[in-house]
Design an enzyme around this catalytic site. Structure first.
Site, PDB file in Angstrom:
ATOM      1  N   ARG A  60       0.842  -1.183   0.000  1.00  0.00           N
ATOM      2  CA  ARG A  60       0.000   0.000   0.000  1.00  0.00           C
ATOM      3  C   ARG A  60       0.886   1.244   0.000  1.00  0.00           C
ATOM      4  O   ARG A  60       1.912   1.273   0.658  1.00  0.00           O
ATOM      5  CB  ARG A  60      -0.883   0.049   1.247  1.00  0.00           C
ATOM      6  CG  ARG A  60      -1.814  -1.133   1.411  1.00  0.00           C
ATOM      7  CD  ARG A  60      -2.599  -0.990   2.709  1.00  0.00           C
ATOM      8  NE  ARG A  60      -3.473  -2.130   2.949  1.00  0.00           N
ATOM      9  CZ  ARG A  60      -4.245  -2.260   4.020  1.00  0.00           C
ATOM     10  NH1 ARG A  60      -4.238  -1.304   4.954  1.00  0.00           N
ATOM     11  NH2 ARG A  60      -5.020  -3.318   4.176  1.00  0.00           N
TER      12      ARG A  60
ATOM     13  N   ARG B 178       8.132   7.716   6.418  1.00  0.00           N
ATOM     14  CA  ARG B 178       7.891   9.133   6.703  1.00  0.00           C
ATOM     15  C   ARG B 178       8.171   9.470   8.162  1.00  0.00           C
ATOM     16  O   ARG B 178       8.637  10.569   8.484  1.00  0.00           O
ATOM     17  CB  ARG B 178       6.444   9.487   6.325  1.00  0.00           C
ATOM     18  CG  ARG B 178       6.214   9.478   4.819  1.00  0.00           C
ATOM     19  CD  ARG B 178       4.747   9.455   4.465  1.00  0.00           C
ATOM     20  NE  ARG B 178       4.061  10.636   4.937  1.00  0.00           N
ATOM     21  CZ  ARG B 178       2.725  10.762   4.931  1.00  0.00           C
ATOM     22  NH1 ARG B 178       1.963   9.758   4.499  1.00  0.00           N
ATOM     23  NH2 ARG B 178       2.168  11.862   5.362  1.00  0.00           N
TER      24      ARG B 178
ATOM     25  N   ASP C 153       0.410   5.438   0.747  1.00  0.00           N
ATOM     26  CA  ASP C 153      -0.546   6.371   1.312  1.00  0.00           C
ATOM     27  C   ASP C 153      -0.917   7.457   0.310  1.00  0.00           C
ATOM     28  O   ASP C 153      -0.291   7.604  -0.748  1.00  0.00           O
ATOM     29  CB  ASP C 153       0.035   7.017   2.572  1.00  0.00           C
ATOM     30  CG  ASP C 153       0.159   6.037   3.730  1.00  0.00           C
ATOM     31  OD1 ASP C 153      -0.588   5.045   3.745  1.00  0.00           O
ATOM     32  OD2 ASP C 153       1.014   6.265   4.608  1.00  0.00           O
TER      33      ASP C 153
END
Length: 252
Positions: free
Chosen positions: A53, A201, A55
């Site tokens: 995945r 991140r 974001d």
């Protein structure tokens, strides 16, 4: 589906306009747009499964997914399939390759390594607003690289995982973590066998705090050992993050 052939698609996309890869209600995603293009081309519903995945707002220069077809695609037709699908997709999603694989090949579980880059620039640049993070502070890159090297001494990265992510495990094996100085700014390179949600991140945000002098490089030990997300730095904006490489044992 008893009789089928499985294919990997290698794609790239700019994530600015999308709420991530995975299909979601009430939000446009890369997977949704791609599935529609596949449905149109093959004239039947196609279900895809991605290598992971990303974001909202995150970019990918290399991303793999797999899908199944009842009818075989001749290898000589691959280039025409790619061209036709690209004609159905918007400018910010591109199909780069199609690969026929074994029927039990899995885009997510078979990946042995993933690599990301995070881009930072220091001067206002209208051409980088969607693909890099503008940082106005001076950063101590040597301290940031010293702190980045500490990451490879550990395997449990719960301190950098988004709260309530419901991971089966927080164990990851990081094989590369370093900052590169470019003529326009910095690029953080990180590779691992797997990543937790929001992990890159959060790591970048923590390393930038080191670069600003708000944390010491050695603080990384305490942050990682705490396994507490609130101990680490804030997550940096999605715009600068790129998934750049996904490796499989059967794809050169």
């Amino acid at each position: 589906m008893d009789n089928f052939d499985r294919y990997f698609l290698e794609i790239s996309y700019k994530g600015t306009a999308y709420h991530g890869w995975q299909t979601q209600p009430n939000a446009i995603t890369v997977q949704e747009v791609l599935n529609k293009a596949l449905h149109t081309f093959f004239r039947k519903p196609i279900e895809t499964l991605g290598c992971g995945r990303t974001d909202a707002g995150v970019n990918a220069t290399q991303f793999y997914l797999h899908f199944d077809l009842e009818n075989d695609i001749a290898e000589t037709d691959f280039s025409n399939v790619i061209k036709s699908l690209n004609g159905l997709l918007p400018y910010d999603i591109a199909i780069k390759n199609i690969i026929k694989v074994k029927n039990d090949a899995h885009a997510r579980f078979d990946a042995v390594s993933r690599s990301y880059q995070y881009h930072i620039h220091f001067n206002k640049n209208p051409f980088k607003t969607e693909t890099s993070w503008l940082v106005r502070d001076q950063l101590n890159v040597a301290s940031m690289n010293f702190a980045a090297a500490i990451l490879m001494q550990y395997e449990d990265f719960g301190a950098f995982c988004k709260a309530n992510a419901d991971n089966f495990t927080n164990i990851c094996k990081i094989t590369k973590a370093e900052w590169e100085v470019t003529h326009e700014g910095l690029i953080f390179h990180i590779s691992a066998n797997r990543f937790l949600r929001n992990m890159v991140r959060a790591i970048v945000g923590t390393l930038v705090e080191v670069g600003k002098g708000k944390l010491k490089s050695s603080d990384l030990h305490l942050i990682i050992q705490s396994q507490n997300r609130s101990s680490a730095g804030a997550s940096v904006p999605a715009c600068g993050l790129f998934l750049t490489s996904v490796k499989y044992p059967y794809i050169k």
